[in-house]
Motif scaffolding. Structure first.
Motif, PDB file in Angstrom:
ATOM      1  N   THR A  34       0.859  -1.259   0.162  1.00 38.48           N
ATOM      2  CA  THR A  34      -0.113  -0.169   0.066  1.00 38.48           C
ATOM      3  C   THR A  34       0.640   1.210  -0.023  1.00 38.48           C
ATOM      4  OG1 THR A  34      -0.045  -0.191   2.410  1.00 38.48           O
ATOM      5  CG2 THR A  34      -2.171  -0.973   1.244  1.00 38.48           C
ATOM      6  N   LEU A  40       0.883   9.764   3.687  1.00 41.24           N
ATOM      7  CA  LEU A  40      -0.351   9.196   2.617  1.00 41.24           C
ATOM      8  C   LEU A  40      -1.224   8.317   3.444  1.00 41.24           C
ATOM      9  CD1 LEU A  40       1.939   7.964  -0.194  1.00 41.24           C
ATOM     10  CD2 LEU A  40       0.780  10.224   0.225  1.00 41.24           C
ATOM     11  N   ASN A  41      -0.838   7.901   4.798  1.00 38.54           N
ATOM     12  CA  ASN A  41      -2.060   7.257   5.345  1.00 38.54           C
ATOM     13  C   ASN A  41      -3.065   8.452   5.808  1.00 38.54           C
ATOM     14  OD1 ASN A  41      -0.773   4.899   5.463  1.00 38.54           O
ATOM     15  ND2 ASN A  41       0.510   4.956   7.121  1.00 38.54           N
ATOM     16  N   LYS A  44      -5.091   9.109   2.690  1.00 41.62           N
ATOM     17  CA  LYS A  44      -6.123   7.945   2.536  1.00 41.62           C
ATOM     18  C   LYS A  44      -7.394   8.058   3.479  1.00 41.62           C
ATOM     19  CE  LYS A  44      -3.003   4.880   2.571  1.00 41.62           C
ATOM     20  NZ  LYS A  44      -2.045   3.473   2.222  1.00 41.62           N
ATOM     21  N   LYS A  47      -9.579  11.132   3.239  1.00 41.21           N
ATOM     22  CA  LYS A  47     -10.560  10.897   1.889  1.00 41.21           C
ATOM     23  C   LYS A  47     -11.753   9.833   2.347  1.00 41.21           C
ATOM     24  CE  LYS A  47     -10.751   9.122  -2.711  1.00 41.21           C
ATOM     25  NZ  LYS A  47     -11.596  10.210  -3.264  1.00 41.21           N
ATOM     26  N   LEU A  71      -1.865   5.461  -5.721  1.00 42.06           N
ATOM     27  CA  LEU A  71      -2.980   6.744  -5.205  1.00 42.06           C
ATOM     28  C   LEU A  71      -4.011   7.074  -6.340  1.00 42.06           C
ATOM     29  CD1 LEU A  71      -0.364   8.959  -3.768  1.00 42.06           C
ATOM     30  CD2 LEU A  71      -2.033   7.691  -2.396  1.00 42.06           C
ATOM     31  N   CYS A  74      -6.616   4.533  -6.114  1.00 44.13           N
ATOM     32  CA  CYS A  74      -7.872   4.686  -5.211  1.00 44.13           C
ATOM     33  C   CYS A  74      -8.133   6.410  -4.988  1.00 44.13           C
ATOM     34  CB  CYS A  74      -7.520   4.034  -3.888  1.00 44.13           C
ATOM     35  SG  CYS A  74      -5.714   4.766  -3.088  1.00 44.13           S
ATOM     36  N   VAL A  76      -6.814   9.207  -5.026  1.00 41.56           N
ATOM     37  CA  VAL A  76      -6.283  10.010  -3.954  1.00 41.56           C
ATOM     38  C   VAL A  76      -5.644  11.144  -5.017  1.00 41.56           C
ATOM     39  CG1 VAL A  76      -4.522  10.452  -2.275  1.00 41.56           C
ATOM     40  CG2 VAL A  76      -6.102   8.530  -2.114  1.00 41.56           C
ATOM     41  N   ASN A  78      -3.004  13.844  -6.274  1.00 37.98           N
ATOM     42  CA  ASN A  78      -1.665  13.913  -5.749  1.00 37.98           C
ATOM     43  C   ASN A  78      -0.932  14.887  -6.688  1.00 37.98           C
ATOM     44  OD1 ASN A  78      -0.078  11.903  -7.648  1.00 37.98           O
ATOM     45  ND2 ASN A  78      -1.912  10.832  -6.968  1.00 37.98           N
ATOM     46  N   SER A 254      -4.059   7.986  11.301  1.00 33.28           N
ATOM     47  CA  SER A 254      -5.590   7.794  11.101  1.00 33.28           C
ATOM     48  C   SER A 254      -6.210   8.894  12.188  1.00 33.28           C
ATOM     49  CB  SER A 254      -6.157   6.455  11.467  1.00 33.28           C
ATOM     50  OG  SER A 254      -5.769   5.563  10.566  1.00 33.28           O
ATOM     51  N   HIS A 291      -6.120   2.630   6.451  1.00 29.74           N
ATOM     52  CA  HIS A 291      -7.583   2.294   5.854  1.00 29.74           C
ATOM     53  C   HIS A 291      -8.569   1.919   6.949  1.00 29.74           C
ATOM     54  CE1 HIS A 291     -10.298   0.692   3.092  1.00 29.74           C
ATOM     55  NE2 HIS A 291     -10.549  -0.344   3.850  1.00 29.74           N
TER      56      HIS A 291
END
Ligand code: TA6
Length: 310
Positions: A34, A40-41, A44, A47, A71, A74, A76, A78, A254, A291
């Motif tokens: 991933t 980037l977490n 994600k 989003k 990315l 999914c 995202v 960038n 997160s 995620h």
């Protein structure tokens, strides 16, 4: 729009094995790749929280192209500065026998001055449309430890709130520019304030000290014990319901994402804390880093307890 800065992007490779045994040949039962690097977490997860996001930073080589294509897959958005050296990989070994997670984080290949200058130009352009900026994780060699402070000053100049989640000298230098929100862990509080942190009272005292330095939101993630928030409206404690975690990598990211969403929405601290604890716990139920499944979030949210301590 929430723009996330990841100067040290990674391909996160998670390996599931039965039992980690050094010096042996291990056959991986399952592996996932991933887009990784704390920022980037954050992108994600923000989003998944329904926010418009834009991921930026450095990405190079085949790995960098692969991160960007993952990315894009999914959805995202960038805007990375392409660099000549190869983007790194970060390995997370998940052992089924003891449910442990062992991470191997590569340092990342160096970037040069011209590449940093190109990034600053891209960043100043992003500031024209961003509502909140998050800056997360380590930085590759070639980047001065004052870089995050420079980015934070640019955010203040453009009246854009900025959340900083990093460690070591990058954090020590970054907080001098007084970011809107920081999310240090207990070791980082101890290193920043040069104090020993042995219990929750020490954690709270450290967080209050950082708040009194002029940082409007100080969030302390306490893992399965939830989180603490010190802000202008008081001190809040958030507790998740009991869950059986699958992969806790990315939970801190997160939590940061959910607080950035809360700032963008102008939520009250209690609401911000509730959302952040639920999103972070839901991430722990997912094998993929950065995620969460909506159903997990919705089943956890009613069980989150938030109390105003002061
Ligand atoms: O917190 C999880 C994680 O973001 C992993 O996804 C892995 O990429 C690592 O941390 C990267 O940390 P760093 O601080 O080097 O950006």
């Amino acid at each position: 729009m929430i723009a996330t800065v990841t100067l040290n992007v990674a391909i996160d490779k998670a390996y599931v094995i039965e039992k980690l045994e050094q010096g042996t040949v291990m056959r991986v039962k399952r592996c996932t790749n991933t887009p990784g690097g704390k920022g980037l977490n954050v992108a994600k997860v923000a989003k998944l929280c329904g926010e418009e996001v834009l991921a930026t930073g450095f990405a190079g080589g085949f790995n960098g192209k692969s991160v960007i294509s993952m990315l894009n897959e999914c959805n995202v958005p960038n805007n990375f500065v392409e660099v000549k050296n190869e983007t790194r990989c970060c390995i997370n070994i998940l052992s089924e026998d003891d449910n442990s997670s062992t991470e191997f984080l590569e340092p990342g290949a160096p970037v040069d001055e011209a590449e940093v200058e190109r990034f600053l130009t891209v960043f100043e352009d992003i500031l024209k449309t961003a509502d909140v900026i998050t800056i997360s994780g380590s930085a590759p060699k070639g980047v001065d430890t004052g870089i995050y402070g420079k980015l934070i000053e640019l955010c203040h100049k453009n009246n854009v709130p900025v959340c900083l989640d990093t460690s070591g000298k990058l954090l020590e230098d970054g907080i001098k520019a007084l970011p809107t929100l920081i999310k240090p862990n207990t070791d980082e509080i101890s290193a920043l304030l040069n104090v020993s942190v042995n219990n929750e009272d020490d954690v709270m005292a450290g967080a209050v000290k950082l708040f009194e330095m002029g940082i409007p939101y100080v969030v302390i993630s306490l893992g399965s014990k939830g989180a603490l928030l010190v802000c202008g409206k008081g001190i809040y404690r958030g507790m998740p319901p009991k869950i059986v975690p699958v992969n806790t990598v990315g939970c801190g990211d997160s939590m940061l994402a959910a607080f950035a969403v809360g700032i963008r929405k102008g939520l009250e601290p209690e609401e911000m804390m509730r959302e952040a604890v639920a999103v972070s716990a839901a991430n722990a139920l997912s094998m993929a880093t950065g995620h969460f499944e909506r159903a997990d979030y919705e089943s956890i949210l009613p069980g989150v307890v938030v109390e105003k301590i002061k």
